[in-house]
Enzyme design. Structure first.
Site, PDB file in Angstrom:
ATOM      1  N   CYS A 259     -14.167   7.938   2.416  1.00  0.00           N
ATOM      2  CA  CYS A 259     -15.198   7.868   3.446  1.00  0.00           C
ATOM      3  C   CYS A 259     -15.473   6.401   3.766  1.00  0.00           C
ATOM      4  O   CYS A 259     -15.481   5.556   2.866  1.00  0.00           O
ATOM      5  CB  CYS A 259     -16.469   8.562   2.967  1.00  0.00           C
TER       6      CYS A 259
ATOM      7  N   HIS B 275      -4.195  -3.951  -2.689  1.00  0.00           N
ATOM      8  CA  HIS B 275      -4.696  -3.614  -1.355  1.00  0.00           C
ATOM      9  C   HIS B 275      -4.864  -2.106  -1.153  1.00  0.00           C
ATOM     10  O   HIS B 275      -4.932  -1.646  -0.019  1.00  0.00           O
ATOM     11  CB  HIS B 275      -3.768  -4.207  -0.292  1.00  0.00           C
TER      12      HIS B 275
ATOM     13  N   ASN C 123      12.681 -14.482  -2.567  1.00  0.00           N
ATOM     14  CA  ASN C 123      12.301 -14.097  -1.206  1.00  0.00           C
ATOM     15  C   ASN C 123      13.471 -14.303  -0.253  1.00  0.00           C
ATOM     16  O   ASN C 123      14.354 -15.120  -0.510  1.00  0.00           O
ATOM     17  CB  ASN C 123      11.098 -14.942  -0.741  1.00  0.00           C
ATOM     18  N   LEU C 124      13.441 -13.563   0.833  1.00  0.00           N
ATOM     19  CA  LEU C 124      14.514 -13.690   1.819  1.00  0.00           C
ATOM     20  C   LEU C 124      14.509 -15.052   2.492  1.00  0.00           C
ATOM     21  O   LEU C 124      15.551 -15.562   2.879  1.00  0.00           O
ATOM     22  CB  LEU C 124      14.351 -12.578   2.874  1.00  0.00           C
TER      23      LEU C 124
ATOM     24  N   ILE D  30       0.844  -1.205   0.000  1.00  0.00           N
ATOM     25  CA  ILE D  30       0.000   0.000   0.000  1.00  0.00           C
ATOM     26  C   ILE D  30       0.876   1.252   0.000  1.00  0.00           C
ATOM     27  O   ILE D  30       0.366   2.353   0.120  1.00  0.00           O
ATOM     28  CB  ILE D  30      -0.945  -0.004   1.223  1.00  0.00           C
TER      29      ILE D  30
ATOM     30  N   ALA E 213      15.669  -9.017  -2.448  1.00  0.00           N
ATOM     31  CA  ALA E 213      15.178  -8.635  -3.776  1.00  0.00           C
ATOM     32  C   ALA E 213      16.092  -7.603  -4.420  1.00  0.00           C
ATOM     33  O   ALA E 213      16.437  -7.701  -5.603  1.00  0.00           O
ATOM     34  CB  ALA E 213      13.765  -8.070  -3.650  1.00  0.00           C
TER      35      ALA E 213
HETATM   36  P1  OAD Z   1       4.759 -10.391   4.503  1.00  0.00           P
HETATM   37  O1  OAD Z   1       5.240  -9.438   5.547  1.00  0.00           O
HETATM   38  O2  OAD Z   1       3.787 -11.421   4.896  1.00  0.00           O
HETATM   39  O3  OAD Z   1       6.010 -11.146   3.866  1.00  0.00           O
HETATM   40  C1  OAD Z   1       7.145 -10.434   3.443  1.00  0.00           C
HETATM   41  C2  OAD Z   1       8.183 -11.432   2.992  1.00  0.00           C
HETATM   42  O4  OAD Z   1       9.294 -10.691   2.482  1.00  0.00           O
HETATM   43  C3  OAD Z   1       8.719 -12.335   4.109  1.00  0.00           C
HETATM   44  O5  OAD Z   1       8.614 -13.684   3.703  1.00  0.00           O
HETATM   45  C4  OAD Z   1      10.193 -11.912   4.248  1.00  0.00           C
HETATM   46  O6  OAD Z   1      11.051 -12.993   4.507  1.00  0.00           O
HETATM   47  C5  OAD Z   1      10.482 -11.344   2.881  1.00  0.00           C
HETATM   48  N1  OAD Z   1      11.571 -10.355   2.829  1.00  0.00           N
HETATM   49  C6  OAD Z   1      12.031  -9.542   3.809  1.00  0.00           C
HETATM   50  N2  OAD Z   1      13.014  -8.755   3.363  1.00  0.00           N
HETATM   51  C7  OAD Z   1      13.185  -9.060   2.043  1.00  0.00           C
HETATM   52  C8  OAD Z   1      14.049  -8.568   1.018  1.00  0.00           C
HETATM   53  N3  OAD Z   1      14.928  -7.594   1.243  1.00  0.00           N
HETATM   54  N4  OAD Z   1      13.933  -9.138  -0.212  1.00  0.00           N
HETATM   55  C9  OAD Z   1      13.036 -10.134  -0.445  1.00  0.00           C
HETATM   56  N5  OAD Z   1      12.207 -10.640   0.478  1.00  0.00           N
HETATM   57  C10 OAD Z   1      12.266 -10.081   1.709  1.00  0.00           C
HETATM   58  O7  OAD Z   1       4.232  -9.477   3.306  1.00  0.00           O
HETATM   59  P2  OAD Z   1       3.143  -9.802   2.212  1.00  0.00           P
HETATM   60  O8  OAD Z   1       3.261 -11.191   1.709  1.00  0.00           O
HETATM   61  O9  OAD Z   1       3.195  -8.681   1.253  1.00  0.00           O
HETATM   62  O10 OAD Z   1      -2.274  -6.834   3.827  1.00  0.00           O
HETATM   63  O11 OAD Z   1       1.821  -9.681   3.063  1.00  0.00           O
HETATM   64  C11 OAD Z   1       0.587  -9.794   2.425  1.00  0.00           C
HETATM   65  C12 OAD Z   1      -0.430  -8.916   3.097  1.00  0.00           C
HETATM   66  O12 OAD Z   1      -0.490  -9.217   4.484  1.00  0.00           O
HETATM   67  C13 OAD Z   1      -0.101  -7.449   3.062  1.00  0.00           C
HETATM   68  O13 OAD Z   1      -0.471  -6.824   1.844  1.00  0.00           O
HETATM   69  C14 OAD Z   1      -0.890  -6.903   4.201  1.00  0.00           C
HETATM   70  C15 OAD Z   1      -0.647  -7.978   5.217  1.00  0.00           C
HETATM   71  O14 OAD Z   1      -1.636  -8.148   6.161  1.00  0.00           O
HETATM   72  C16 OAD Z   1      -2.925  -5.680   4.005  1.00  0.00           C
HETATM   73  O15 OAD Z   1      -2.427  -4.703   4.511  1.00  0.00           O
HETATM   74  C17 OAD Z   1      -4.326  -5.723   3.520  1.00  0.00           C
END
Ligand code: OAD
Length: 241
Positions: free
Chosen positions: A123, A115, A212-213, A99, A231
């Protein structure tokens, strides 16, 4: 194995919070993730918005303050650069769960912000005529209210137990129809529907790759290839045009 985007015609890149870590934005899960400190099912849901809307601002409004000083990092910039180098023969769609708006800030063009965007306010009354508007006030102290109907204002983002917009659903569906290359970057792959996109891509016989990390836990069998690393470091080595 390096990926030359020119060998593919319908490319979908899905990003998550991990891609913004090098910009100084916290992830939700994984090491140092926001959900280690806060239970998202209490503070990041539609129900929380109805009951304690100021808590939703306290949780997400701080990102507005951070974004005043934190910009796109080399991973965002690299994805924007490669998209611009592709000709019209190659359809490139960047679907992000983030976001923070950093892909658009980096110059990516065909971006689907699944998202929503924290930089917009709307609103909370879905029948109100107020249009979503750009807003950089974090609203963490006083609950803002709608100038038209006086309902609480809310960040224009999707909370748990809320629907994606029809436009987002349509654009994701269209992008995945003929996908032949699917790359997920920096996502834990646990939040639906984004978590299911790799399955859709796999069924279309696309090449499916995770960057991914950490490895996915539990492993997702629909990813054919996995690169473990940051990344911002992996992308230029792995993806070329
Ligand atoms: P997450 O926080 O669930 O996962 C982020 C991933 O990025 C983890 O597996 C980390 O290991 C990895 N990571 C960290 N640093 C990194 C780097 N430098 N390079 C590559 N990977 C790295 O995030 P999302 O999967 O995006 O929803 O989460 C999905 C949704 O859950 C979000 O959009 C949010 C949350 O609740 C809403 O806000 C609606």
């Amino acid at each position: 194995m390096p990926i030359n985007l020119k060998n593919y015609h319908h490319i979908v890149v899905l990003t998550g919070a991990g891609i913004s870590v090098a910009s100084g934005i916290r992830t939700f899960r994984g090491p140092g993730g926001l959900w280690e400190d806060i239970d998202p099912m209490i503070y990041a849901t539609h129900e929380a918005l109805l009951e304690t809307p100021l808590m939703v601002w306290k949780l997400f409004g701080v990102l507005r303050t951070q974004l005043k000083t934190h910009g796109p990092n080399p991973a965002h910039n690299y994805l924007a650069d490669i998209e611009k180098q592709l000709s019209n023969e190659h359809q490139f769609t960047l679907i992000t769960q983030n976001i923070d708006g950093l892909h658009l800030a980096a110059g990516s063009i065909n971006v689907v912000e699944m998202h929503g965007a924290i930089q917009r306010t709307r609103c909370s009354n879905e029948f109100c005529q107020l249009k979503p508007f750009e807003d950089d006030d974090p609203h963490t102290e006083v609950l803002p209210t709608c100038p038209i109907c006086h309902a609480p204002l809310r960040p224009d983002i999707v909370l748990f137990n809320e629907f994606l917009s029809e436009d987002v659903e349509r654009r994701c569906h269209t992008a995945l129809l003929d996908v032949d290359l699917f790359i997920a970057i920096g996502t834990s792959g646990v939040v639906y529907p984004a978590a299911s996109f790799v399955h859709s891509a796999y069924r279309k016989h696309a090449r499916t790759i995770l960057i991914n990390l950490e490895p996915m836990d539990p492993p997702n069998p629909y990813f054919m290839e996995e690169t473990i690393g940051k990344a911002e470091e992996c992308l230029p080595e792995l993806i070329t045009v």
